[in-house]
Design a protein around this motif. Structure first.
Motif, PDB file in Angstrom:
ATOM      1  N   LYS A 175      -6.520   2.574  -5.919  1.00  0.00           N
ATOM      2  CA  LYS A 175      -5.927   1.444  -5.202  1.00  0.00           C
ATOM      3  C   LYS A 175      -5.541   1.891  -3.792  1.00  0.00           C
ATOM      4  O   LYS A 175      -5.651   3.060  -3.447  1.00  0.00           O
ATOM      5  CB  LYS A 175      -4.713   0.908  -5.962  1.00  0.00           C
ATOM      6  CG  LYS A 175      -5.095   0.341  -7.327  1.00  0.00           C
ATOM      7  CD  LYS A 175      -3.923  -0.285  -8.013  1.00  0.00           C
ATOM      8  CE  LYS A 175      -4.392  -0.863  -9.354  1.00  0.00           C
ATOM      9  NZ  LYS A 175      -3.298  -1.512 -10.049  1.00  0.00           N
ATOM     10  N   THR A 176      -5.083   0.941  -3.004  1.00  0.00           N
ATOM     11  CA  THR A 176      -4.653   1.226  -1.638  1.00  0.00           C
ATOM     12  C   THR A 176      -3.213   0.762  -1.466  1.00  0.00           C
ATOM     13  O   THR A 176      -2.837  -0.289  -1.972  1.00  0.00           O
ATOM     14  CB  THR A 176      -5.564   0.500  -0.619  1.00  0.00           C
ATOM     15  OG1 THR A 176      -6.914   0.921  -0.822  1.00  0.00           O
ATOM     16  CG2 THR A 176      -5.161   0.824   0.820  1.00  0.00           C
ATOM     17  N   ALA A 177      -2.426   1.561  -0.751  1.00  0.00           N
ATOM     18  CA  ALA A 177      -1.049   1.192  -0.420  1.00  0.00           C
ATOM     19  C   ALA A 177      -1.025   0.720   1.029  1.00  0.00           C
ATOM     20  O   ALA A 177      -1.430   1.457   1.931  1.00  0.00           O
ATOM     21  CB  ALA A 177      -0.113   2.376  -0.620  1.00  0.00           C
ATOM     22  N   PHE A 178      -0.593  -0.521   1.234  1.00  0.00           N
ATOM     23  CA  PHE A 178      -0.516  -1.103   2.568  1.00  0.00           C
ATOM     24  C   PHE A 178       0.940  -1.210   3.001  1.00  0.00           C
ATOM     25  O   PHE A 178       1.828  -1.406   2.175  1.00  0.00           O
ATOM     26  CB  PHE A 178      -1.132  -2.513   2.566  1.00  0.00           C
ATOM     27  CG  PHE A 178      -2.606  -2.526   2.317  1.00  0.00           C
ATOM     28  CD1 PHE A 178      -3.502  -2.338   3.361  1.00  0.00           C
ATOM     29  CD2 PHE A 178      -3.105  -2.721   1.036  1.00  0.00           C
ATOM     30  CE1 PHE A 178      -4.865  -2.349   3.129  1.00  0.00           C
ATOM     31  CE2 PHE A 178      -4.477  -2.733   0.797  1.00  0.00           C
ATOM     32  CZ  PHE A 178      -5.357  -2.551   1.847  1.00  0.00           C
ATOM     33  N   PHE A 179       1.170  -1.109   4.339  1.00  0.00           N
ATOM     34  CA  PHE A 179       2.506  -1.330   4.881  1.00  0.00           C
ATOM     35  C   PHE A 179       2.935  -2.762   4.604  1.00  0.00           C
ATOM     36  O   PHE A 179       2.174  -3.701   4.813  1.00  0.00           O
ATOM     37  CB  PHE A 179       2.516  -1.149   6.400  1.00  0.00           C
ATOM     38  CG  PHE A 179       3.027   0.174   6.868  1.00  0.00           C
ATOM     39  CD1 PHE A 179       4.208   0.693   6.392  1.00  0.00           C
ATOM     40  CD2 PHE A 179       2.332   0.872   7.831  1.00  0.00           C
ATOM     41  CE1 PHE A 179       4.687   1.906   6.853  1.00  0.00           C
ATOM     42  CE2 PHE A 179       2.799   2.080   8.299  1.00  0.00           C
ATOM     43  CZ  PHE A 179       3.976   2.602   7.806  1.00  0.00           C
ATOM     44  N   ALA A 180       4.166  -2.945   4.168  1.00  0.00           N
ATOM     45  CA  ALA A 180       4.760  -4.276   4.053  1.00  0.00           C
ATOM     46  C   ALA A 180       5.888  -4.417   5.083  1.00  0.00           C
ATOM     47  O   ALA A 180       6.093  -5.488   5.629  1.00  0.00           O
ATOM     48  CB  ALA A 180       5.275  -4.524   2.641  1.00  0.00           C
ATOM     49  N   ALA A 225      12.915   6.777   8.433  1.00  0.00           N
ATOM     50  CA  ALA A 225      12.623   5.343   8.266  1.00  0.00           C
ATOM     51  C   ALA A 225      12.640   4.991   6.794  1.00  0.00           C
ATOM     52  O   ALA A 225      12.515   5.866   5.918  1.00  0.00           O
ATOM     53  CB  ALA A 225      11.270   4.995   8.860  1.00  0.00           C
ATOM     54  N   GLU A 226      12.778   3.704   6.540  1.00  0.00           N
ATOM     55  CA  GLU A 226      12.618   3.166   5.196  1.00  0.00           C
ATOM     56  C   GLU A 226      11.312   2.368   5.225  1.00  0.00           C
ATOM     57  O   GLU A 226      11.163   1.444   6.040  1.00  0.00           O
ATOM     58  CB  GLU A 226      13.795   2.272   4.833  1.00  0.00           C
ATOM     59  CG  GLU A 226      13.773   1.810   3.413  1.00  0.00           C
ATOM     60  CD  GLU A 226      15.019   1.000   3.051  1.00  0.00           C
ATOM     61  OE1 GLU A 226      16.073   1.635   2.817  1.00  0.00           O
ATOM     62  OE2 GLU A 226      14.926  -0.234   3.042  1.00  0.00           O
ATOM     63  N   LEU A 227      10.367   2.753   4.382  1.00  0.00           N
ATOM     64  CA  LEU A 227       9.026   2.183   4.414  1.00  0.00           C
ATOM     65  C   LEU A 227       8.784   1.366   3.150  1.00  0.00           C
ATOM     66  O   LEU A 227       8.962   1.869   2.047  1.00  0.00           O
ATOM     67  CB  LEU A 227       7.984   3.291   4.523  1.00  0.00           C
ATOM     68  CG  LEU A 227       8.193   4.298   5.653  1.00  0.00           C
ATOM     69  CD1 LEU A 227       7.154   5.410   5.582  1.00  0.00           C
ATOM     70  CD2 LEU A 227       8.171   3.612   7.000  1.00  0.00           C
ATOM     71  N   THR A 228       8.359   0.127   3.315  1.00  0.00           N
ATOM     72  CA  THR A 228       8.018  -0.720   2.184  1.00  0.00           C
ATOM     73  C   THR A 228       6.497  -0.829   2.110  1.00  0.00           C
ATOM     74  O   THR A 228       5.833  -0.983   3.135  1.00  0.00           O
ATOM     75  CB  THR A 228       8.639  -2.132   2.328  1.00  0.00           C
ATOM     76  OG1 THR A 228      10.049  -1.987   2.422  1.00  0.00           O
ATOM     77  CG2 THR A 228       8.299  -3.020   1.138  1.00  0.00           C
ATOM     78  N   PHE A 229       5.969  -0.716   0.900  1.00  0.00           N
ATOM     79  CA  PHE A 229       4.521  -0.749   0.703  1.00  0.00           C
ATOM     80  C   PHE A 229       4.154  -1.768  -0.361  1.00  0.00           C
ATOM     81  O   PHE A 229       4.971  -2.131  -1.208  1.00  0.00           O
ATOM     82  CB  PHE A 229       3.994   0.632   0.319  1.00  0.00           C
ATOM     83  CG  PHE A 229       4.621   1.201  -0.918  1.00  0.00           C
ATOM     84  CD1 PHE A 229       4.131   0.891  -2.184  1.00  0.00           C
ATOM     85  CD2 PHE A 229       5.740   2.021  -0.845  1.00  0.00           C
ATOM     86  CE1 PHE A 229       4.717   1.389  -3.330  1.00  0.00           C
ATOM     87  CE2 PHE A 229       6.327   2.544  -1.978  1.00  0.00           C
ATOM     88  CZ  PHE A 229       5.831   2.228  -3.232  1.00  0.00           C
ATOM     89  N   ALA A 230       2.907  -2.201  -0.261  1.00  0.00           N
ATOM     90  CA  ALA A 230       2.347  -3.094  -1.269  1.00  0.00           C
ATOM     91  C   ALA A 230       1.050  -2.463  -1.766  1.00  0.00           C
ATOM     92  O   ALA A 230       0.203  -2.081  -0.958  1.00  0.00           O
ATOM     93  CB  ALA A 230       2.065  -4.459  -0.667  1.00  0.00           C
ATOM     94  N   ILE A 231       0.920  -2.329  -3.073  1.00  0.00           N
ATOM     95  CA  ILE A 231      -0.268  -1.715  -3.669  1.00  0.00           C
ATOM     96  C   ILE A 231      -1.265  -2.815  -4.015  1.00  0.00           C
ATOM     97  O   ILE A 231      -0.917  -3.820  -4.630  1.00  0.00           O
ATOM     98  CB  ILE A 231       0.106  -0.921  -4.931  1.00  0.00           C
ATOM     99  CG1 ILE A 231       1.086   0.184  -4.574  1.00  0.00           C
ATOM    100  CG2 ILE A 231      -1.140  -0.351  -5.584  1.00  0.00           C
ATOM    101  CD1 ILE A 231       1.693   0.860  -5.778  1.00  0.00           C
ATOM    102  N   SER A 232      -2.498  -2.591  -3.613  1.00  0.00           N
ATOM    103  CA  SER A 232      -3.541  -3.582  -3.890  1.00  0.00           C
ATOM    104  C   SER A 232      -4.797  -2.877  -4.373  1.00  0.00           C
ATOM    105  O   SER A 232      -5.099  -1.794  -3.983  1.00  0.00           O
ATOM    106  CB  SER A 232      -3.816  -4.362  -2.611  1.00  0.00           C
ATOM    107  OG  SER A 232      -4.891  -5.219  -2.771  1.00  0.00           O
TER     108      SER A 232
END
Length: 142
Positions: free
Chosen positions: A82-87, A135-142
């Motif tokens: 899968k890929t993790a994208f920046f949210a 930083a605090e990074l939010t990701f979305a897995i797709s």
């Protein structure tokens, strides 16, 4: 568990010149990771950022931290392929300039995950032990 470039590229899709982590020294899949970025004078962005006074763009420090976070989360068996994208990027702060020759220690801890969305607390430190970025990074897995 230590990973080199080949193993990193088996987990995340990034390739040169945009693969911004060199090694992963510590990895707890889905929990945390620690790695390095060796900043070379030959990095392509130094030609224009800034001529005569090369500084690594802060946004690329954040990207390196995000790539490490992607390694941490995508190394879980159920996330492979899968890929993790920046949210989102929250509370990013740049505390020290990153210059050619610096070796960054990158660290991320996954502090929250619900379904395909997660959050990581990230920090970059130079070889002198000074924090260069957080930083605090939010990701979305797709």
């Amino acid at each position: 568990m230590e990973l080199g470039t080949k193993e990193i590229m088996e987990i995340i899709p990034h390739r040169q010149p945009f693969l911004l982590i060199d090694t992963v020294q510590e990895l707890e899949p889905g929990v945390r990771a620690k790695g390095t970025k060796c900043v070379s004078f030959n990095e392509p962005y130094f030609a224009g950022h800034f001529p005569g006074q090369p500084v690594m763009p802060g946004v690329l420090e954040i990207e390196a931290l995000a790539q490490l976070g992607a390694v941490a989360i995508l190394s879980k068996p159920e996330c492979r392929g899968k890929t993790a994208f920046f949210a989102s990027i929250k509370s990013a702060k740049f505390k020290e300039k990153v210059l050619p020759g610096d070796v960054l220690t990158l660290e991320i801890e996954i502090i929250k995950q619900k379904g395909p969305i997660g959050v990581g607390a990230a920090k970059a430190t130079n070889q002198k032990g000074k924090i260069t970025a957080v930083a605090e990074l939010t990701f979305a897995i797709s």
